[in-house]
Every structure is written in structure tokens, then in C-alpha cells.
Design a protein around this motif. Structure first.
Motif, PDB file in Angstrom:
ATOM      1  N   ARG A 203       0.809  -1.221   0.000  1.00 47.49           N
ATOM      2  CA  ARG A 203       0.000   0.000   0.000  1.00 47.49           C
ATOM      3  C   ARG A 203       0.836   1.262   0.000  1.00 47.49           C
ATOM      4  N   ALA A 226     -10.510   1.205   1.168  1.00 46.88           N
ATOM      5  CA  ALA A 226      -9.337   1.673   0.428  1.00 46.88           C
ATOM      6  C   ALA A 226      -9.755   2.753  -0.571  1.00 46.88           C
ATOM      7  N   GLU A 376     -20.377  -7.871   3.493  1.00 48.09           N
ATOM      8  CA  GLU A 376     -19.919  -8.605   2.304  1.00 48.09           C
ATOM      9  C   GLU A 376     -19.029  -9.773   2.744  1.00 48.09           C
TER      10      GLU A 376
HETATM   11  O1  TXE Z   1      -8.578  -4.932  -0.588  1.00 47.89           O
HETATM   12  P1  TXE Z   1      -8.000  -3.476  -0.601  1.00 47.89           P
HETATM   13  P2  TXE Z   1      -8.144  -6.200   0.269  1.00 47.89           P
HETATM   14  C1  TXE Z   1     -13.206  -6.448  -0.662  1.00 47.89           C
HETATM   15  C2  TXE Z   1     -13.472  -7.764   0.019  1.00 47.89           C
HETATM   16  C3  TXE Z   1     -12.249  -7.950   0.856  1.00 47.89           C
HETATM   17  C4  TXE Z   1     -11.847  -6.536   1.176  1.00 47.89           C
HETATM   18  C5  TXE Z   1     -10.407  -6.332   1.511  1.00 47.89           C
HETATM   19  O2  TXE Z   1     -14.601  -7.647   0.842  1.00 47.89           O
HETATM   20  O3  TXE Z   1     -12.516  -8.646   2.042  1.00 47.89           O
HETATM   21  O4  TXE Z   1     -12.169  -5.802   0.027  1.00 47.89           O
HETATM   22  O5  TXE Z   1      -9.559  -6.866   0.501  1.00 47.89           O
HETATM   23  C6  TXE Z   1      -4.453  -1.241  -2.740  1.00 47.89           C
HETATM   24  N1  TXE Z   1      -3.667   3.636  -1.522  1.00 47.89           N
HETATM   25  N2  TXE Z   1     -12.754  -6.608  -2.011  1.00 47.89           N
HETATM   26  O6  TXE Z   1      -7.562  -5.851   1.583  1.00 47.89           O
HETATM   27  O7  TXE Z   1      -7.337  -3.142   0.678  1.00 47.89           O
HETATM   28  C7  TXE Z   1      -3.993  -2.609  -2.339  1.00 47.89           C
HETATM   29  O8  TXE Z   1      -2.581  -2.655  -2.245  1.00 47.89           O
HETATM   30  C8  TXE Z   1      -3.371   2.973  -2.648  1.00 47.89           C
HETATM   31  C9  TXE Z   1     -13.699  -6.245  -3.012  1.00 47.89           C
HETATM   32  O9  TXE Z   1      -7.281  -6.992  -0.607  1.00 47.89           O
HETATM   33  O10 TXE Z   1      -9.081  -2.601  -1.094  1.00 47.89           O
HETATM   34  C10 TXE Z   1      -4.555  -3.461  -3.452  1.00 47.89           C
HETATM   35  O11 TXE Z   1      -3.743  -3.350  -4.616  1.00 47.89           O
HETATM   36  N3  TXE Z   1      -3.625   1.673  -2.823  1.00 47.89           N
HETATM   37  C11 TXE Z   1     -13.009  -5.943  -4.295  1.00 47.89           C
HETATM   38  C12 TXE Z   1      -5.903  -2.792  -3.751  1.00 47.89           C
HETATM   39  O12 TXE Z   1      -5.766  -1.464  -3.253  1.00 47.89           O
HETATM   40  C13 TXE Z   1      -4.205   1.021  -1.815  1.00 47.89           C
HETATM   41  C14 TXE Z   1     -11.968  -6.948  -4.676  1.00 47.89           C
HETATM   42  C15 TXE Z   1      -7.094  -3.473  -3.083  1.00 47.89           C
HETATM   43  O13 TXE Z   1      -6.836  -3.570  -1.694  1.00 47.89           O
HETATM   44  C16 TXE Z   1      -4.545   1.644  -0.601  1.00 47.89           C
HETATM   45  C17 TXE Z   1     -11.082  -7.248  -3.576  1.00 47.89           C
HETATM   46  C18 TXE Z   1      -4.248   3.026  -0.480  1.00 47.89           C
HETATM   47  N4  TXE Z   1      -4.537   3.710   0.624  1.00 47.89           N
HETATM   48  C19 TXE Z   1     -11.525  -7.100  -2.282  1.00 47.89           C
HETATM   49  N5  TXE Z   1      -5.117   0.725   0.220  1.00 47.89           N
HETATM   50  C20 TXE Z   1     -13.947  -5.752  -5.454  1.00 47.89           C
HETATM   51  N6  TXE Z   1     -14.478  -4.551  -5.655  1.00 47.89           N
HETATM   52  O14 TXE Z   1     -14.132  -6.653  -6.219  1.00 47.89           O
HETATM   53  C21 TXE Z   1      -5.142  -0.426  -0.462  1.00 47.89           C
HETATM   54  N7  TXE Z   1      -4.586  -0.260  -1.672  1.00 47.89           N
END
Ligand code: TXE
Length: 470
Positions: A203, A226, A376
Motif C-alpha cells: 500500500r 481503500a 460482504e
Molecule cells: O482490498 P484493498 P483487500 C473487498 C473484500 C475484501 C476486502 C479487503 O470484501 O474482504 O475488500 O480486501 C491497494 N492507496 N474486495 O484488503 O485493501 C492494495 O494494495 C493505494 C472487493 O485486498 O481494497 C490493493 O492493490 N492503494 C473488491 C488494492 O488497493 C491502496 C476486490 C485493493 O486492496 C490503498 C477485492 C491506499 N490507501 C476485495 N489501500 C472488489 N471490488 O471486487 C489499499 N490499496
């Protein structure tokens, strides 16, 4: 020797040479080494993108579309190696709507995006005034993606950005970097140097990308939390944003639906990619009159779908991609059990088994405010809620602050369309759920995000509108 070793050997090391081992979520065994890119690597990638973008833009739509078509051919040539790597890293099986399907979707999206027509639009032409709407490239686009469909979502972000004359810097999820590193190396066989690059990092580097002054637009798919952080960190440089955030999609089964006929489509609407899909069916509302029949038919389908190691050609369901997501599903199902809900199948993970396998789980007689319904789950557990009046079902479906997709199931198309129009979601499918199409715009309502992907609308979102008046 793995089939994808030649792909891994093409991944370039980070400046500092640091790397980390990526493990298979089905076995816990190592898959490969992912470079740890730093802020220095990010600066190098952005500088290369800034330098390469004007010449890429100057090529024009036809030449860029031709390059995307060639990139699609390159992905097709490497399809099996890419699918094997994706299966090992993400966990999804080769077969079913999973790894081979995902790589096939990358090819299809590259080709469809290359083929979309985009002509200047004449807004006014009345003899006195002539105004046209054009779309200019933005410059450099940052693409931040998740771990559930890492290759396909990367292509959803990359393909329209490139087509519109932008350079792209991709930041895949730290959970699935190898898949995207490999995919980008294949696509780059057909692109000029610097136009497309990938940063394998966490991140910290992602966060810097979201505030970098040289980035004009961010494409983001991930969690709502995020997404909120990215909206804030991109504000100082007023970046354009497309936000595809989480959902908790509802499906409503009307009393005239045929339980046997819809059961398999209901199942895959919910369990595609073992439930780890943004626009999957995550809450199912079934009319009281056919409730037991739908539960029974769904259970029959669920029993027939094998789960296991993705490289086994028989399996169509796999593990959760990571332990954190396994814990989310486990805790939600345990809480539902404690509340007195009825488990039709699953809910009993084998905690001795290696890998993050959670069994296919259907939970009936559950209240609408139970956390398994309201939050979710993003995994293989579907709550089935009983309703008696349509108004009640619609109100429950609309009660959450997210609205990515939704679906209505009925033998009467016009009745289903009327219900669809009442649902607060970016897409409402009838008698299926989650079927995306590169020609049809896709995006969220409420806190599921904003901005459209796919189709001509999706291309426009990767350009700066410019009116030429005179
Ligand atoms: O996702 P994150 P995570 C949901 C699903 C899951 C939850 C968490 O419910 O349990 O999200 O998953 C980047 N600045 N979805 O932790 O944190 C991060 O490095 C810049 C739904 O994996 O949202 C990664 O590349 N980048 C979803 C991406 O964001 C940042 C699919 C996703 O990470 C950041 C996946 C920041 N501040 C999970 N914070 C869907 N819409 O389909 C994170 N990242």
C-alpha cells in the motif's frame, strides 16, 4: 519444472533486488518470487510513462487498436502458462468460470476494447454554431487492482487507458503480484517501451501513486475502505477517478420462478470464483411459496460442484485466496450458526486440511440484519432470506449503502423488468447474475463507487472531454 517458469523468468527484479515469496493458497507451497518495488521504482516507471506517452498518443486510434489486438494474440499464445500461474497464485481452479476463463476474458476484453468505435460527437450544428465533443488522452493513468480477478481486472483498467492514448502504471494487489507481472510482460511484447509498467508492492507505493502529480487518473478496484482513502489522497492533485468498490449484491426470486430451472445459474451467480467476486450474488431473497424448493435445488447443485486444488482438472471451486478472507467467511458463518440460522450444506471447515479451503455453504432461515447478510462475505457462503411481499423484498435489497449489481429471477420478463427498475444498483440482471460484457457499461451505485467501465462509455472515462466550438 512448472509450465509457467518461463513467464516468471521474464519478471525483472526491483532496483534494490529485494523480493518476497508468494505462496499457493491451496497448498502453502511457494509459487515464485515477487520483486518488492520501492518509491524509486515508482519514480522510474512514472518518468518512463511520461516520456513514452506523447508518441503513443500520436499514433492515433487505429494504430493503438492494432497494438491491442496483437497484445490479445500474445496473451492467447501464453494462455495456458498464464492460467497455470494464476491458478497457483490465486487458488482458482483451471476449469469452471475460473483461471482459463479469466485469461480468455483478458483476450476478449483486449480485442473488444480495441474494436470499439469512438467518433467525435457533433453537439450543435445549426448554421451559426458548430460544436463537437472530442476526447483527448489524459496522460499517465494509475491502475490499482485486487486479488480476486487480478489479470482480468488489470486488463479492464489497462485496455481502455491504452486505447485512449494514455500510458499506464499498474499496481496489483500484494496478494497476487505474479499473475499481473506475467500478464504485463506478455502484453509488453507488443507495446513501445515505457507505455505500460507494473509495480509489485504494497500500500505504501500504491498510496504514493494516488498522490503523484504526474498521474492524471486512477482506475481503482478494491474495498470501499481503500477507495475512500484513495479519494482523499488524490484530492490535492484533483485526479480523475473510476472507483469500482465492494458490493453486497441482492437477488430476488419471484414466486413464478422455476426453482429447478434457475438453480444452476443462481449457484454460479453466487459462487463464481468461490464467491470472491465483486458483482456476485451475496444475499438471496426467495418468496415464501417456493422457498423450500429453491433451497433444495440449490443444495443439490452445490453438492455436485467439486472443490479442491485448482490444478486438478475436476475441480470448479477452490480455496479462499488468503487467510484474512478465510477468517471473514468463517466468522460470519459461525455467527449465523449461533443466531439459529439453518445450515443447508457446509459451514464445517476441515481445520486440519492445508490451504484456505472453506466448504460451499448455504444458510437458510436467516434474518435480514444478520451480519452474514448485511456484510460482504466475499467467499463461498450464501444466505437465503425468506420474504412474503415484493415491497418487503425490494426494501431489504435496497437497505444497504452499497449497490454494485442485483438480479431478479422470474418466468415473466416484463414483471422482472419492473422489479429491476426499483433496485438501487448499477446493473440489474434478469435470470442471471454477474454476467459482464466488454460492450456494456458497468459501474456501481451508492458506495459501490462511481464511473463506468467497458463499452464506449468506458473509453470516454479514460479521456479528457474537449469541446471544439467554431
Ligand atoms: O482490498 P484493498 P483487500 C473487498 C473484500 C475484501 C476486502 C479487503 O470484501 O474482504 O475488500 O480486501 C491497494 N492507496 N474486495 O484488503 O485493501 C492494495 O494494495 C493505494 C472487493 O485486498 O481494497 C490493493 O492493490 N492503494 C473488491 C488494492 O488497493 C491502496 C476486490 C485493493 O486492496 C490503498 C477485492 C491506499 N490507501 C476485495 N489501500 C472488489 N471490488 O471486487 C489499499 N490499496
Amino acid at each position: 519444472m512448472e509450465t509457467y517458469d518461463s513467464l516468471l523468468s521474464r519478471i525483472e527484479p526491483a532496483h534494490g533486488q529485494a523480493s518476497r515469496t508468494i505462496f499457493d493458497p491451496a497448498t502453502g507451497k511457494p509459487v515464485g518470487e515477487a520483486p518488492i518495488h520501492t518509491i524509486d521504482d515508482l519514480e522510474t516507471a512514472v518518468a518512463a510513462a511520461v516520456a513514452a506517452q506523447p508518441a503513443w498518443a500520436a499514433l492515433g486510434h487505429d494504430a493503438r487498436s492494432a497494438a491491442l489486438m496483437k497484445a490479445a494474440d500474445a496473451v492467447e499464445r501464453s494462455a495456458e502458462e498464464l492460467a497455470q500461474l494464476l491458478s497457483r497464485e490465486q487458488g482458482k481452479p483451471l476449469n469452471g468460470p475460473n483461471a482459463r476463463f479469466e485469461v480468455g476474458a483478458c483476450v476478449a476484453w483486449l480485442r473488444a476494447t480495441a474494436a470499439l468505435p469512438l467518433e467525435p460527437e457533433t453537439l450543435v450544428d445549426d448554421g451559426e454554431t458548430r460544436a463537437e465533443l472530442h476526447y483527448r488522452p489524459i496522460g499517465v493513468v494509475g491502475a490499482i487492482g485486487p486479488w480476486n480477478w487480478p489479470m482480468m481486472i488489470a486488463v479492464w483498467q489497462i485496455a481502455p487507458a491504452l486505447r485512449m492514448g494514455n500510458a499506464v502504471v499498474v499496481k496489483p494487489s500484494q496478494n497476487t503480484p505474479l499473475s499481473v507481472l506475467a500478464l504485463v510482460s506478455v502484453i509488453n511484447e507488443e507495446l513501445p517501451e515505457g507505455v505500460l509498467s507494473v509495480l509489485s508492492s504494497g500500500r505504501d507505493v500504491g498510496s504514493r501513486l494516488t498522490e503523484h502529480p504526474a498521474i492524471g487518473k486512477l482506475m481503482f478496484t478494491g474495498s470501499t475502505a481503500a477507495g475512500r482513502a484513495i479519494i482523499k489522497s488524490s484530492a490535492d492533485t484533483v485526479k480523475r477517478l473510476t472507483m469500482e468498490l465492494g458490493g453486497n449484491d441482492a437477488g430476488i426470486v419471484l414466486p413464478d420462478a422455476d426453482p429447478k430451472a434457475i438453480a444452476e445459474d443462481l449457484f454460479w451467480g453466487a459462487f463464481i470464483n468461490t464467491g470472491q467476486t465483486c458483482a456476485a450474488l451475496k444475499r438471496l431473497y426467495v418468496h415464501d411459496s417456493i422457498y423450500e424448493a429453491v433451497c433444495e435445488e440449490l443444495t443439490n447443485v452445490a453438492m455436485a460442484m467439486p472443490m479442491g486444488n485448482g490444478l486438478d482438472e475436476n475441480n470448479v471451486l477452490g480455496p479462499l485466496q488468503n487467510k484474512a478472507q478465510y477468517n471473514v467467511v468463517d466468522e460470519l458463518v459461525e455467527a449465523a450458526k449461533v443466531s439459529g440460522a439453518r445450515v443447508l450444506i457446509g459451514g464445517n471447515p476441515d481445520r486440519e486440511q492445508p490451504g484456505f479451503f472453506y466448504p460451499t455453504t448455504l444458510v437458510a432461515d436467516i434474518d435480514n440484519d444478520n451480519p452474514l447478510v448485511a456484510e460482504e462475505q466475499f467467499g463461498p457462503a450464501l444466505p437465503i432470506i425468506r420474504y412474503t411481499t415484493l415491497d418487503e423484498a425490494v426494501a431489504k435489497a435496497n437497505a444497504l449503502d452499497v449497490g454494485l449489481g442485483a438480479s431478479v429471477w422470474s418466468s415473466n420478463l416484463s414483471a422482472a423488468r419492473e422489479v429491476a427498475a426499483r433496485l438501487e444498483a448499477g446493473t440489474v440482471w434478469i435470470n442471471r447474475h454477474g454476467a459482464v460484457d466488454p460492450r456494456i457499461p458497468f459501474g456501481g451505485a451508492k458506495q459501490s463507487g462511481y464511473g463506468l467501465e467497458f463499452g464506449v462509455e468506458g473509453l470516454k472515462a479514460l479521456g479528457v472531454p474537449q469541446v471544439i466550438n467554431g
